[in-house]
Design a protein around this motif. Structure first.
Motif, short mmCIF file in Angstrom:
data_model
loop_
_atom_site.label_atom_id
_atom_site.label_comp_id
_atom_site.label_asym_id
_atom_site.label_seq_id
_atom_site.Cartn_x
_atom_site.Cartn_y
_atom_site.Cartn_z
N TYR A 56 0.80 -1.45 0.10
CA TYR A 56 0.26 -0.21 0.06
C TYR A 56 0.78 0.90 0.09
O TYR A 56 0.67 2.61 -0.80
N ASP A 57 2.13 1.03 0.97
CA ASP A 57 3.21 2.22 0.80
C ASP A 57 3.77 2.71 -0.53
O ASP A 57 4.03 3.50 -1.25
N LEU A 58 3.62 1.56 -1.38
CA LEU A 58 4.40 1.37 -2.36
C LEU A 58 3.46 1.67 -3.81
O LEU A 58 4.04 1.82 -5.06
N GLU A 59 2.98 1.83 -3.48
CA GLU A 59 1.11 1.64 -4.95
C GLU A 59 1.14 2.61 -5.98
O GLU A 59 1.49 2.26 -6.40
N LYS A 60 1.14 3.76 -4.63
CA LYS A 60 1.77 5.25 -6.38
C LYS A 60 3.28 4.82 -6.36
O LYS A 60 2.68 5.73 -7.89
N LEU A 61 4.35 4.51 -6.47
CA LEU A 61 5.05 4.68 -6.71
C LEU A 61 4.78 3.45 -7.89
O LEU A 61 5.94 3.41 -9.43
N TYR A 62 4.86 2.48 -8.16
CA TYR A 62 4.33 1.41 -8.96
C TYR A 62 3.58 1.97 -10.51
O TYR A 62 3.59 1.44 -11.06
N ALA A 63 2.43 2.81 -9.76
CA ALA A 63 2.54 3.70 -10.79
C ALA A 63 2.05 5.00 -11.19
O ALA A 63 1.48 5.79 -12.08
N ASP A 64 3.71 5.87 -10.74
CA ASP A 64 4.12 6.81 -10.88
C ASP A 64 4.55 6.74 -12.58
O ASP A 64 5.29 5.93 -13.25
N ASP A 66 6.67 8.65 -14.34
CA ASP A 66 7.83 8.83 -14.58
C ASP A 66 8.91 7.80 -14.08
O ASP A 66 10.10 7.78 -14.84
N LEU A 67 8.13 7.09 -13.49
CA LEU A 67 8.66 5.64 -12.75
C LEU A 67 8.78 4.64 -13.83
O LEU A 67 9.86 3.68 -14.10
N ALA A 68 7.46 4.61 -14.77
CA ALA A 68 7.43 3.88 -15.76
C ALA A 68 8.30 3.70 -16.99
O ALA A 68 8.58 2.62 -17.41
N ALA A 69 8.64 5.39 -17.00
CA ALA A 69 9.77 5.31 -18.02
C ALA A 69 11.24 4.71 -18.09
O ALA A 69 11.98 3.96 -18.61
N LEU A 70 11.36 4.32 -16.83
CA LEU A 70 12.49 3.91 -16.28
C LEU A 70 12.57 2.21 -16.05
O LEU A 70 13.66 2.03 -15.99
N VAL A 71 11.42 1.89 -15.46
CA VAL A 71 11.60 0.78 -14.88
C VAL A 71 10.38 -0.21 -16.37
O VAL A 71 9.41 0.04 -15.38
N PRO A 72 10.69 -1.29 -16.98
CA PRO A 72 9.68 -1.78 -17.58
C PRO A 72 8.46 -2.22 -17.23
O PRO A 72 8.83 -3.49 -15.77
N GLY A 73 7.76 -2.10 -17.57
CA GLY A 73 6.64 -3.05 -17.05
C GLY A 73 6.51 -3.28 -15.17
O GLY A 73 5.71 -4.32 -14.91
N LEU A 74 6.83 -1.46 -14.67
CA LEU A 74 6.50 -1.67 -13.65
C LEU A 74 4.78 -1.84 -12.73
O LEU A 74 5.35 -2.13 -11.97
N GLU A 75 3.49 -1.33 -13.64
CA GLU A 75 2.81 -1.04 -12.75
C GLU A 75 2.02 -2.49 -12.66
O GLU A 75 1.88 -2.51 -12.01
N LYS A 76 2.65 -3.36 -13.85
CA LYS A 76 2.26 -4.72 -12.95
C LYS A 76 3.71 -5.35 -11.76
O LYS A 76 2.72 -6.65 -11.84
N ARG A 77 3.67 -4.98 -11.58
CA ARG A 77 5.15 -5.52 -10.68
C ARG A 77 4.47 -5.71 -9.10
O ARG A 77 4.89 -6.01 -7.67
N CYS A 78 2.93 -3.92 -8.75
CA CYS A 78 2.93 -4.47 -7.85
C CYS A 78 2.11 -5.13 -7.48
O CYS A 78 1.53 -5.97 -8.13
N ARG A 79 1.82 -5.31 -5.98
CA ARG A 79 1.18 -6.85 -5.74
C ARG A 79 0.47 -6.51 -4.62
O ARG A 79 -0.14 -6.89 -3.69
N VAL A 80 0.02 -5.57 -4.76
CA VAL A 80 -1.25 -4.95 -3.19
C VAL A 80 -2.65 -5.60 -3.30
O VAL A 80 -3.09 -5.52 -2.59
N GLU A 81 -2.71 -5.50 -4.33
CA GLU A 81 -4.53 -6.10 -4.96
C GLU A 81 -4.01 -7.77 -5.00
O GLU A 81 -5.05 -8.48 -4.12
#
Length: 197
Positions: A56-64, A66-81
């Motif tokens: 939950y702390d990191l959920e917004k980072l995974y959806a960011d 700017d960060l997604a442009a640096l890390v491939p597939g970032l949003e799919k890496r989040c495990r909050v759900e």
């Protein structure tokens, strides 16, 4: 920020962060063992609750973006759900997270360090998953957050680390990253103690 060409003698950022967080990582491992989360499904549910709070702390980072442009597939890496679904399977309430990390203005170096800790935990999850059948759980029921990421654990980690190591940071940003990685382990420790209190 551009890609850097590491020299053979250059210690990669991921290696430095790994070495610098060895102590807080070991301390956390010992605390997990002390709480014996694999003794019962009830105890494991408390462990999952701590995992949920950290994700939950990191959920917004995974959806960011700017960060997604640096890390491939970032949003799919989040495990909050996945942790939410695991808690539902286990009949455990979803704990209320606070906004202190989610609303903190982080430098990209700090954000990547927090993600480094989260992504690294997926490697250890493979060993934890082997203990799930004894609890009647699996990566499709109660232990989804421990499941194999799309593309595999090793490849997912390799891709993340390559992105982390390729970004050029200033000396101050390197210092911020180091402090943030340690803070991430401390934050999970706080969640763990709260959920087992």
């Amino acid at each position: 920020m551009t890609a850097q060409q590491p020299s053979p003698s250059h210690t990669l950022r991921s290696q430095r962060l790994n070495a610098l967080t060895h102590e807080p990582h070991s301390r956390l491992d010992n605390q997990v063992k002390n709480h014996d989360p694999f003794a019962s499904t009830e105890r494991f549910a408390r462990f999952v609750a701590a995992q949920y709070l950290f994700q939950y702390d990191l959920e917004k980072l995974y959806a960011d973006k700017d960060l997604a442009a640096l890390v491939p597939g970032l949003e799919k890496r989040c495990r909050v759900e996945q942790t939410r679904l695991d808690l539902a399977d286990l009949g455990h309430p979803v704990p209320e997270g606070d906004e202190s990390i989610r609303t903190r203005k982080m430098d990209v170096s700090e954000a990547l360090a927090w993600l480094f800790v989260s992504e690294g935990s997926k490697l250890g999850a493979a060993f934890l998953l082997k203990r799930m059948p004894a609890l009647g759980l699996s990566e499709s029921f109660g232990a989804r957050h421990l499941g194999e990421p799309e593309g595999g654990r090793a490849q997912g980690w390799k891709t993340f680390v390559a992105a982390l190591d390729d970004i050029v940071l200033s000396t101050e940003q390197e210092r911020l990253a180091e402090a943030a990685a340690s803070a991430a382990f401390e934050r999970f420790t706080v969640h763990l103690e709260r959920c087992f209190a």
